[in-house]
Design an enzyme around this catalytic site. Sequence first.
Site, mmCIF file in Angstrom:
data_model
loop_
_atom_site.group_PDB
_atom_site.id
_atom_site.type_symbol
_atom_site.label_atom_id
_atom_site.label_comp_id
_atom_site.label_asym_id
_atom_site.label_seq_id
_atom_site.Cartn_x
_atom_site.Cartn_y
_atom_site.Cartn_z
ATOM 1 N N SER A 678 0.864 -1.100 -0.038
ATOM 2 C CA SER A 678 0.030 -0.164 -0.175
ATOM 3 C C SER A 678 1.125 1.259 -0.056
ATOM 4 C CB SER A 678 -0.981 0.050 1.371
ATOM 5 O OG SER A 678 -2.108 1.036 0.989
ATOM 6 N N ASP A 769 -9.048 -5.357 -4.656
ATOM 7 C CA ASP A 769 -8.786 -4.187 -3.809
ATOM 8 C C ASP A 769 -9.635 -3.177 -4.120
ATOM 9 O OD1 ASP A 769 -7.401 -2.304 -2.375
ATOM 10 O OD2 ASP A 769 -5.484 -2.920 -2.996
ATOM 11 N N HIS A 801 -7.515 -5.468 -0.213
ATOM 12 C CA HIS A 801 -6.307 -4.722 0.050
ATOM 13 C C HIS A 801 -5.387 -5.716 0.906
ATOM 14 C CE1 HIS A 801 -3.983 -1.103 -0.264
ATOM 15 N NE2 HIS A 801 -3.917 -0.976 1.207
HETATM 16 C C1 LIG Z 1 -5.520 4.915 4.353
HETATM 17 C C2 LIG Z 1 -5.183 3.960 3.598
HETATM 18 O O1 LIG Z 1 -5.727 2.781 3.318
HETATM 19 N N1 LIG Z 1 -4.052 4.169 2.808
HETATM 20 C C3 LIG Z 1 -3.339 3.138 1.905
HETATM 21 C C4 LIG Z 1 -2.946 3.883 0.815
HETATM 22 C C5 LIG Z 1 -2.458 2.136 2.906
HETATM 23 O O2 LIG Z 1 -1.390 2.587 2.612
HETATM 24 N N2 LIG Z 1 -3.168 1.345 3.670
HETATM 25 C C6 LIG Z 1 -2.487 0.792 4.646
HETATM 26 C C7 LIG Z 1 -3.464 1.141 6.001
HETATM 27 C C8 LIG Z 1 -2.414 -0.509 4.666
HETATM 28 O O3 LIG Z 1 -1.215 -0.963 5.229
HETATM 29 O O4 LIG Z 1 -2.968 -1.224 4.046
#
Ligand SMILES: CC(=O)N[C@@H](C)C(=O)N[C@@H](C)C(=O)O
Length: 825
Positions: A678, A769, A801
């Site tokens: 992410s 995702d 995700h």
């Molecule tokens: C807020 C969020 O979901 N941001 C994403 C781009 C991200 O990095 N998510 C994190 C929380 C994760 O570890 O999946």
Amino acid sequence: MGYSSIASAVSPATSSLPSLHFLRNPFSHSSFHHLPSSTSSTKPHISLFTTKFSAMDNPKTSSLKESPLGIDEETEQQYALHSNLLQQFTAISSIDKAWIFKSRTDSSQGMMFSVSQPNLLANNKRKLILSSTVTKRSDGSVTLQYAPFPVEVSGVSAIVPSPSGSKLLIVRNPESDGPSRFEIWSNSYLEREFHVPQSKHASVYTDGWFEGISWNSDETLIAYVAEEPSPSKPTFNDLGYKKSGSDDKDSKSWKGQGDWEEDWGETYAGKRQPALFVINIASGEVQAVKGIDKSLSVGQVVWAPSSEGSEQYLVFVGWSFETRKLGIKYCYNRPCSIYVVKAPHESKTKENEIDSTENAQALNLTQTISSAFLPRFSPDGKFLVFLSARSSVDSGAHSATNSLHRIDWPKDLKFHQSAKVHDVIPVVLCAEDDGFPGLYFSSFLSDPWLSDGHTLVIPSVWHSSQVLLSVNVLSGQVKRITPVDSNFSWSLLTLHGNNIFAVSSSPVDVPQVKYGTFVEKEAGNNEWSWSDVSNPIYKFSDKVSSLLSSLTFSVMKISVKDASENSTKGSSKPYEAIFVSSKTKKTDTCDPLIAVLHGGPHSVSLSSFSKSQAFLASIGYSLLIVNYRGSLGFGEEALQSLPGKIGSQDVNDVLNAIDHVIELGLASPSKIAVLGGSHGGFLTTHLIGQAPEKFVAAAARNPVCNLALMVGTTDIPDWCFVETYGTNGRDRITEAPSAEDLTIFYSKSPIAHISKVKTPTIFLLGAQDLRVPISTGLQFARALKEKEVPVKVIVFPNDVHGIERPQSDFESFLSIAAWFNKYCK
Ligand SMILES: CC(=O)N[C@@H](C)C(=O)N[C@@H](C)C(=O)O
């Protein structure tokens, strides 16, 4: 949180414990087997580029032979070499929850542990319940005697004991369009069972966020949150449109789709409208709570204190939205308030129907603050305590430093919208060196009170560890109650009086159950004392045990390099990295190093046990797990220093941390790999573009590679604006970004540096995702392939995700290990 940012509490376990499937015990259901929604498919993953380009490399640079399976020989060897060890790590159980019940005798109490263990073959999680008896010895210590065997529970979505501990509610959510089932257990028999049809409501929320299941004090009613019934859909048949009202299903008609409705995004696909219901456990009557505006999504319901004969009230959290629902998972910046509403009561009208409509409009009690959630009443009912993420809402950062507040509860039950909100713990901007850095947590026990009735026990992130805090909500005094000299991470299981059961672990120590009690010393000098108690599931493989004992970890402070006169004090303070390595240095050369980067970016990598990280360390890698500035746990100024500077400040913090371990002689500059998901994948793909000489291998899980592409497809387009522009970006948020915005998004993205990348990179992508849609990772991977950089892509068709389904998690880390062994050893 995703991507092992907060690793779950895990215990040593064995995969050989028998699982008993009782036909009629509280946790099994003969005709209904619930699987988490993400586990139902058994379709194999699609490995892109596997035919023409072998399993991984570019055809021009690779001479690998292709096996008939589509896996090259080297990968096969690697899979064969490490898969058994990874399975042994995977089999380690997690201790998820525990409940302690009222005393059986003066010296003993009943306790129940909920433990889970991935079941690779079935691709789901096995949930086990283990009962035990806690006996207090005369010296104040306790022993736990466990039942000889755990019991596997299947199909259970929630387990909620009643306040007296004499009843147990079991909720079983439907898999498709069946009813939600409520079972009320008493000792060892089923007292009542109710089936609530979809026409009343769909699944009960058990997600840990909207979720709220609350017994009233006399244990006759249960309030809960469930998805409203789906709106009706048009029906067509061979004559055309079939008038509404007829629900008959026949082979000559079909249902249309009707209007599309927004849902709450990532992990909430299809969840549009969480609503409040109350079930009467004598009659099974279910009533929707009236008086709540349809524009509110609601959750976290609790019963307000009541006295005999008085009206009963419910307190809940409501989330509203403007033009669309934005993703809520990991996003605490969604405005929310605490409301009070009259609970439905049964009064018979002329037509003999239940009427609960009078005077029932819900009242917002926290209008003066942009965020209020997790309501908890003090045991005497005199005040209501709640958490606020107002820093997050007001700045637009998806997560930030929290604050804690109190409202005095009116004795006469006359509620005011202007109720005074007292600050109990304010947002900490910049902590003194070893001082309290602020509150970072997002869940409470349902009864978090010590015996004085005004001190809470909560878990909170403190730099790279999670600690337990006691908070006096009258004086605002905060104390760290877990040992100050421990850099392990702690999570809270349950508490009773002044007795706490917690779990403590480190990157190289599997979770251990701890018992903590309050030792009264001289006046004003009370102390918490902690001791080990036996773990509910205590056996795990000798191999894992011996590998872990060969590892060590430390938490390093890294000085900031780019502090300027304009920097805030908090953003100039050192950040941290957790370093995991082998205890013994075998030769003069260092083990290869993996820089591990969390997502968010406002999340944190804790010093807790993570199976995947322990596996990588066990096969010969040192790990540098970097909590770059912007991470949770270091005060608000450090956190707010990142929005607007992503792709530079965070990238430099990681490079600086890597240089730090190289300078200490702990890593060799020619053997460095990087791994992140992410936003951690954003950093991974930025690093291989901005520092192409530095990394010999990379692994990116659902990475943010192109903000200009992500902004139009993600469930959180606002995140792209705030992280790119900083807090000012809130004013630019739109569904139709300008060409200028898109240019800036592109320039801040890893894709802008693609021409420089040469690091062999593996991509792990979840096709479902909604947060960082698969297209951004695929675009980057395809562009690298075009440039003839070695690339491997694995797509998990049913993963969201987090890529957390057991088989996907297993294949991801096995493939990452194989990739790193190929390019980084
Ligand atoms: C807020 C969020 O979901 N941001 C994403 C781009 C991200 O990095 N998510 C994190 C929380 C994760 O570890 O999946």
